[in-house]
Design a protein around this motif. Structure first.
Motif, PDB file in Angstrom:
ATOM      1  N   SER A  86       0.812  -1.226   0.000  1.00  0.00           N
ATOM      2  CA  SER A  86       0.000   0.000   0.000  1.00  0.00           C
ATOM      3  C   SER A  86       0.840   1.268   0.000  1.00  0.00           C
ATOM      4  CB  SER A  86      -0.943   0.005   1.204  1.00  0.00           C
ATOM      5  OG  SER A  86      -0.218  -0.149   2.405  1.00  0.00           O
ATOM      6  N   THR A  87       2.164   1.127   0.037  1.00  0.00           N
ATOM      7  CA  THR A  87       3.025   2.318   0.016  1.00  0.00           C
ATOM      8  C   THR A  87       3.048   2.920  -1.380  1.00  0.00           C
ATOM      9  OG1 THR A  87       4.946   0.913  -0.417  1.00  0.00           O
ATOM     10  CG2 THR A  87       4.481   1.463   1.871  1.00  0.00           C
ATOM     11  N   PRO A  88       3.314   4.214  -1.492  1.00  0.00           N
ATOM     12  CA  PRO A  88       3.327   4.847  -2.827  1.00  0.00           C
ATOM     13  C   PRO A  88       4.356   4.242  -3.766  1.00  0.00           C
ATOM     14  CG  PRO A  88       3.270   6.502  -1.089  1.00  0.00           C
ATOM     15  CD  PRO A  88       3.522   5.194  -0.413  1.00  0.00           C
ATOM     16  N   LYS A  89       5.499   3.816  -3.208  1.00  0.00           N
ATOM     17  CA  LYS A  89       6.560   3.262  -4.039  1.00  0.00           C
ATOM     18  C   LYS A  89       6.458   1.736  -4.087  1.00  0.00           C
ATOM     19  CE  LYS A  89      10.705   4.834  -3.940  1.00  0.00           C
ATOM     20  NZ  LYS A  89      12.070   5.208  -3.475  1.00  0.00           N
ATOM     21  N   ALA A  90       6.633   1.201  -5.284  1.00  0.00           N
ATOM     22  CA  ALA A  90       6.665  -0.257  -5.449  1.00  0.00           C
ATOM     23  C   ALA A  90       7.950  -0.617  -6.184  1.00  0.00           C
ATOM     24  CB  ALA A  90       5.444  -0.739  -6.205  1.00  0.00           C
ATOM     25  N   ASP A  91       9.074  -0.107  -5.663  1.00  0.00           N
ATOM     26  CA  ASP A  91      10.361  -0.390  -6.291  1.00  0.00           C
ATOM     27  C   ASP A  91      10.895  -1.724  -5.793  1.00  0.00           C
ATOM     28  OD1 ASP A  91      10.986   0.202  -3.705  1.00  0.00           O
ATOM     29  OD2 ASP A  91      12.156   2.004  -4.144  1.00  0.00           O
ATOM     30  N   ALA A  92      12.090  -2.099  -6.277  1.00  0.00           N
ATOM     31  CA  ALA A  92      12.668  -3.397  -5.953  1.00  0.00           C
ATOM     32  C   ALA A  92      12.888  -3.574  -4.454  1.00  0.00           C
ATOM     33  CB  ALA A  92      13.990  -3.570  -6.707  1.00  0.00           C
ATOM     34  N   GLU A  93      13.344  -2.513  -3.787  1.00  0.00           N
ATOM     35  CA  GLU A  93      13.611  -2.610  -2.350  1.00  0.00           C
ATOM     36  C   GLU A  93      12.333  -2.912  -1.568  1.00  0.00           C
ATOM     37  OE1 GLU A  93      15.597   0.032   1.299  1.00  0.00           O
ATOM     38  OE2 GLU A  93      15.322   0.911  -0.704  1.00  0.00           O
ATOM     39  N   THR A  94      11.249  -2.228  -1.907  1.00  0.00           N
ATOM     40  CA  THR A  94       9.971  -2.443  -1.224  1.00  0.00           C
ATOM     41  C   THR A  94       9.461  -3.861  -1.462  1.00  0.00           C
ATOM     42  OG1 THR A  94       9.432  -0.106  -1.549  1.00  0.00           O
ATOM     43  CG2 THR A  94       7.625  -1.579  -0.972  1.00  0.00           C
ATOM     44  N   ILE A  95       9.541  -4.304  -2.691  1.00  0.00           N
ATOM     45  CA  ILE A  95       9.069  -5.650  -3.035  1.00  0.00           C
ATOM     46  C   ILE A  95       9.857  -6.699  -2.270  1.00  0.00           C
ATOM     47  CG2 ILE A  95       8.826  -7.338  -4.898  1.00  0.00           C
ATOM     48  CD1 ILE A  95       8.517  -4.916  -6.809  1.00  0.00           C
ATOM     49  N   VAL A  96      11.188  -6.577  -2.280  1.00  0.00           N
ATOM     50  CA  VAL A  96      12.036  -7.568  -1.614  1.00  0.00           C
ATOM     51  C   VAL A  96      11.761  -7.597  -0.114  1.00  0.00           C
ATOM     52  CG1 VAL A  96      14.428  -8.126  -1.012  1.00  0.00           C
ATOM     53  CG2 VAL A  96      13.837  -7.541  -3.365  1.00  0.00           C
ATOM     54  N   ASN A  97      11.613  -6.430   0.494  1.00  0.00           N
ATOM     55  CA  ASN A  97      11.329  -6.381   1.940  1.00  0.00           C
ATOM     56  C   ASN A  97      10.040  -7.125   2.281  1.00  0.00           C
ATOM     57  OD1 ASN A  97      13.635  -4.904   2.457  1.00  0.00           O
ATOM     58  ND2 ASN A  97      12.597  -2.927   2.397  1.00  0.00           N
ATOM     59  N   HIS A  98       8.996  -6.925   1.469  1.00  0.00           N
ATOM     60  CA  HIS A  98       7.734  -7.612   1.710  1.00  0.00           C
ATOM     61  C   HIS A  98       7.878  -9.123   1.502  1.00  0.00           C
ATOM     62  CE1 HIS A  98       5.867  -3.616   1.617  1.00  0.00           C
ATOM     63  NE2 HIS A  98       4.772  -4.189   2.122  1.00  0.00           N
ATOM     64  N   VAL A  99       8.595  -9.500   0.459  1.00  0.00           N
ATOM     65  CA  VAL A  99       8.768 -10.929   0.166  1.00  0.00           C
ATOM     66  C   VAL A  99       9.537 -11.625   1.279  1.00  0.00           C
ATOM     67  CG1 VAL A  99       9.898 -12.581  -1.384  1.00  0.00           C
ATOM     68  CG2 VAL A  99       8.599 -10.680  -2.344  1.00  0.00           C
ATOM     69  N   GLY A 117      10.777 -16.843 -10.728  1.00  0.00           N
ATOM     70  CA  GLY A 117      10.248 -16.648 -12.073  1.00  0.00           C
ATOM     71  C   GLY A 117       9.592 -15.296 -12.185  1.00  0.00           C
ATOM     72  N   THR A 118       9.866 -14.561 -13.242  1.00  0.00           N
ATOM     73  CA  THR A 118       9.298 -13.219 -13.432  1.00  0.00           C
ATOM     74  C   THR A 118       8.765 -13.072 -14.854  1.00  0.00           C
ATOM     75  OG1 THR A 118      11.211 -12.027 -14.339  1.00  0.00           O
ATOM     76  CG2 THR A 118      11.173 -12.398 -11.962  1.00  0.00           C
ATOM     77  N   ASP A 119       8.011 -11.980 -15.068  1.00  0.00           N
ATOM     78  CA  ASP A 119       7.510 -11.689 -16.411  1.00  0.00           C
ATOM     79  C   ASP A 119       8.488 -10.822 -17.208  1.00  0.00           C
ATOM     80  OD1 ASP A 119       7.280  -9.315 -15.108  1.00  0.00           O
ATOM     81  OD2 ASP A 119       5.118  -9.087 -15.350  1.00  0.00           O
ATOM     82  N   GLY A 120       9.666 -10.584 -16.665  1.00  0.00           N
ATOM     83  CA  GLY A 120      10.685  -9.839 -17.388  1.00  0.00           C
ATOM     84  C   GLY A 120      10.649  -8.340 -17.183  1.00  0.00           C
ATOM     85  N   ALA A 121       9.787  -7.847 -16.298  1.00  0.00           N
ATOM     86  CA  ALA A 121       9.716  -6.406 -16.036  1.00  0.00           C
ATOM     87  C   ALA A 121      11.055  -5.911 -15.486  1.00  0.00           C
ATOM     88  CB  ALA A 121       8.593  -6.102 -15.051  1.00  0.00           C
ATOM     89  N   SER A 122      11.415  -4.670 -15.808  1.00  0.00           N
ATOM     90  CA  SER A 122      12.719  -4.134 -15.425  1.00  0.00           C
ATOM     91  C   SER A 122      12.911  -4.089 -13.915  1.00  0.00           C
ATOM     92  CB  SER A 122      12.912  -2.734 -16.023  1.00  0.00           C
ATOM     93  OG  SER A 122      11.874  -1.870 -15.585  1.00  0.00           O
ATOM     94  N   VAL A 123      11.830  -3.827 -13.154  1.00  0.00           N
ATOM     95  CA  VAL A 123      11.959  -3.776 -11.703  1.00  0.00           C
ATOM     96  C   VAL A 123      12.350  -5.145 -11.146  1.00  0.00           C
ATOM     97  CG1 VAL A 123       9.541  -4.330 -11.206  1.00  0.00           C
ATOM     98  CG2 VAL A 123      10.846  -2.938  -9.597  1.00  0.00           C
ATOM     99  N   MET A 124      12.029  -6.195 -11.869  1.00  0.00           N
ATOM    100  CA  MET A 124      12.381  -7.545 -11.438  1.00  0.00           C
ATOM    101  C   MET A 124      13.782  -7.957 -11.884  1.00  0.00           C
ATOM    102  SD  MET A 124       9.752  -8.541  -9.792  1.00  0.00           S
ATOM    103  CE  MET A 124       8.119  -7.848  -9.557  1.00  0.00           C
ATOM    104  N   THR A 125      14.115  -7.631 -13.129  1.00  0.00           N
ATOM    105  CA  THR A 125      15.337  -8.170 -13.733  1.00  0.00           C
ATOM    106  C   THR A 125      16.474  -7.162 -13.854  1.00  0.00           C
ATOM    107  OG1 THR A 125      14.472  -7.670 -15.952  1.00  0.00           O
ATOM    108  CG2 THR A 125      13.985  -9.844 -15.048  1.00  0.00           C
ATOM    109  N   GLY A 126      16.312  -5.951 -13.308  1.00  0.00           N
ATOM    110  CA  GLY A 126      17.369  -4.942 -13.401  1.00  0.00           C
ATOM    111  C   GLY A 126      18.721  -5.466 -12.924  1.00  0.00           C
ATOM    112  N   ARG A 127      19.772  -5.203 -13.663  1.00  0.00           N
ATOM    113  CA  ARG A 127      21.096  -5.779 -13.380  1.00  0.00           C
ATOM    114  C   ARG A 127      21.730  -5.220 -12.108  1.00  0.00           C
ATOM    115  NH1 ARG A 127      24.086  -6.176 -19.323  1.00  0.00           N
ATOM    116  NH2 ARG A 127      22.526  -7.539 -20.301  1.00  0.00           N
ATOM    117  N   LYS A 128      21.374  -3.995 -11.743  1.00  0.00           N
ATOM    118  CA  LYS A 128      22.010  -3.376 -10.571  1.00  0.00           C
ATOM    119  C   LYS A 128      21.112  -3.430  -9.334  1.00  0.00           C
ATOM    120  CE  LYS A 128      24.960  -0.199 -13.183  1.00  0.00           C
ATOM    121  NZ  LYS A 128      25.329   1.226 -13.398  1.00  0.00           N
TER     122      LYS A 128
END
Length: 560
Positions: A86-99, A117-128
């Protein structure tokens, strides 16, 4: 574990992101549950939701308890939870913390996470700073997999981008959908015309670049209802310029010819996508399926498909007048499916039939035939080559995934036939063992166990899949090959697709419909758990459930 974002906008327009987590495990004894989700949910939630929540939660809790007590043996996929962000940001850090938080709450060891497994979205597969990169901080052996079904859909959609005629065709199909879907009056008129012509009453489908099989469905509906479409547009075109413009496009030979071409080609991609959506598909099946599909598609460059052959039969030339006479039977689902099956199952080129074509509706006058009659000769080879290239590029595995092929019976058997079995895969399996050493694998024992395993595969498992080998080794050779079995388990656990996750979101959307927007996430979780992992309506013990519900507290309903 698989994931996909599901966006909701509430009355306050606050965005909420949800992720559907799936737990894949190697249990000790096979136990499968099948469920008619809608019937089950109707039976449980027929009364007001507020009064039924205790029963839902008890059922969900009981399923959790049964899951712990069950001793299982083969690979299974289980619904874990539906996380609301429910937070405004749904970036990689937020997702990982919840997971990570959710996995720990469920008592799961994060370090044993081997695949995402991911759908290939950049937030999931970003190299950095992608989700996969951040999860590797908790589980260094983690392997990220781009869903095979998504890759297939992208390969198909991008193959037409550099071919102007196909791009224009897609735009026309989209215009047809929006023209009729935007007006109930137009849709009703179209349906009436379909009924008058004894055609199937079908609505035109929208093309989505990432929605699996959407193009095939759109083209098939167009093909089956083409006469009604033309009449409807011609009638509307007398007063509506948009309809007149669409009619001018669909009556051209280009549109008709490309429709026939796609009716030949798209079923191959549709079948490939459906195979990739199979539950618990393992990596050993990807390359052979992709290669056989590419070879079948390349055959179209040498011999025409059945629908291109039909096009030549349906075109009638009388001087300067060219008509398209399609028999009524071509609108039948059974006839269409029979032609598709003939293409796929017995493709070796086709010869035109000498039989007289049955009568159909009045022929359609084809526009620009002389200028466009060679359209398929120019775009068919290019389109096929683009699809094949995209498929090979997107399924050309590298690095760790490529090395896993040395565990597959198909490649071990091939090396044996070439007389290269002794040296085959030794270096690759050592790299794999080193990568997954954190999972309790004794790396120095793996080379010797691998040599024994290759002989077992040649003798007993030469035609098995990787998951079947994993199951057989685990049940019969656990004392002899303990480390190699762990390695094969790690490779088998990798999620090849995110189809189960997508189905989970379909379950969520059926439960939390526009009429039930006030459902909180805990209730949705409980109901999804019942739907995904609960017993079938035939096997559900309603009397026992009622007793549990009654014993939970004193119910006024049962007080005398």
């Amino acid at each position: 574990m698989a994931d996909r974002r599901n966006l909701e906008v509430s009355e306050s327009y606050k965005m909420k992101m949800q992720w559907n987590l799936l737990e894949r495990s190697l249990p000790k004894k096979l136990h499968k549950m099948h469920l008619n989700a809608q019937l089950h949910l109707t039976a449980i939630t027929k009364s007001k939701l507020a009064k039924q929540q205790p029963l839902q939660k008890l059922l969900a809790s009981k399923l959790d308890k049964d899951e712990q007590e069950r001793q299982l043996e083969t690979l299974e996929t289980r619904f874990l939870c539906n996380i609301e962000i429910s937070t405004p940001k749904a970036d990689a850090e937020t997702i990982v913390n919840h997971v990570i938080t959710e996995l720990r709450v469920k008592g799961l060891d994060v370090s044993k996470l081997v695949g995402v497994g991911t759908d290939g979205a950049s937030v999931m597969t970003g190299r950095k700073n992608g989700v996969i990169v951040r999860l590797k901080e908790y589980s260094p052996a983690l392997v990220g997999i781009h869903c095979a079904a998504h890759r297939c859909a992208l390969a198909a959609s991008q193959a037409s981008k550099c071919i102007p005629q196909l791009k224009k065709y897609s735009d026309t199909v989209a215009n047809i959908f929006f023209y009729f879907s935007g007006s109930a009056l137009r849709s009703n008129k179209l349906r009436e015309i379909q009924m008058l012509l004894n055609l199937p009453t079908l609505k035109f489908a929208q093309i989505h670049s990432v929605r699996w099989l959407s193009l095939q469905k759109s083209v098939e509906i167009l093909y089956r209802t083409y006469p009604a479409l033309l009449i409807a547009l011609e009638h509307e075109g007398t007063t509506n310029p948009a309809a007149r413009g669409i009619h001018a496009e669909v009556s051209q030979y280009n549109f008709i010819a490309i429709t026939h071409m796609l009716m030949d080609i798209l079923p191959f991609l549709g079948r490939l996508s459906r195979i990739f959506q199979t539950k618990d598909l393992d990596l050993s099946k990807l390359r052979p399926i992709v290669e056989s599909t590419c070879e079948a598609l390349l055959d179209f460059k040498e011999a025409q498909g059945i629908y291109v052959d039909k096009l030549e039969e349906f075109i009638t030339i009388d001087g300067d007048e060219v008509t398209y006479n399609r028999p009524d039977s071509e609108s039948k689902k059974s006839v269409v499916q029979e032609a598709i099956d003939t293409n796929i199952d017995g493709f070796d080129g086709f010869e035109s039939s000498d039989e007289e074509i049955e009568a159909g509706h009045d022929g359609v006058q084809v526009r620009f035939f002389s200028q466009q009659k060679n359209i398929l000769r120019s775009i068919m080879p290019q389109y096929v080559d683009n699809i094949v290239k995209n498929l090979k590029d997107r399924f050309q595995e590298s690095g760790l995934i490529e090395k896993m092929q040395v565990l597959q019976p198909l490649h071990i058997t091939s090396a044996h036939k070439k007389g290269e079995l002794a040296k085959f895969g030794n270096e690759s399996v050592a790299v794999l063992a080193e990568h997954f050493a954190i999972q309790g694998i004794e790396t120095e024992q793996v080379p010797m166990e691998y040599k024994q395993c290759k002989r077992l595969v040649i003798g007993s498992f030469s035609t098995s899949s990787l998951s079947e080998v994993c199951e057989k080794l685990g049940s019969e050779y656990e004392d002899i090959l303990p480390n190699l079995i762990k390695l094969v388990q790690c490779c088998t656990l990798l999620p090849v697709n995110s189809a189960t996750c997508e189905r989970g979101f379909s379950t969520q959307n059926r439960i939390k419909s526009r009429l039930r927007t006030n459902l909180n996430n805990n209730s949705v979780n409980d109901l999804m758990r019942i739907s995904e992992d609960g017993p079938s309506i035939e096997n559900f013990d309603f009397a026992k459930a009622l007793k549990i519900w009654k014993d939970e507290k004193k119910r006024k309903l049962f007080q005398s």
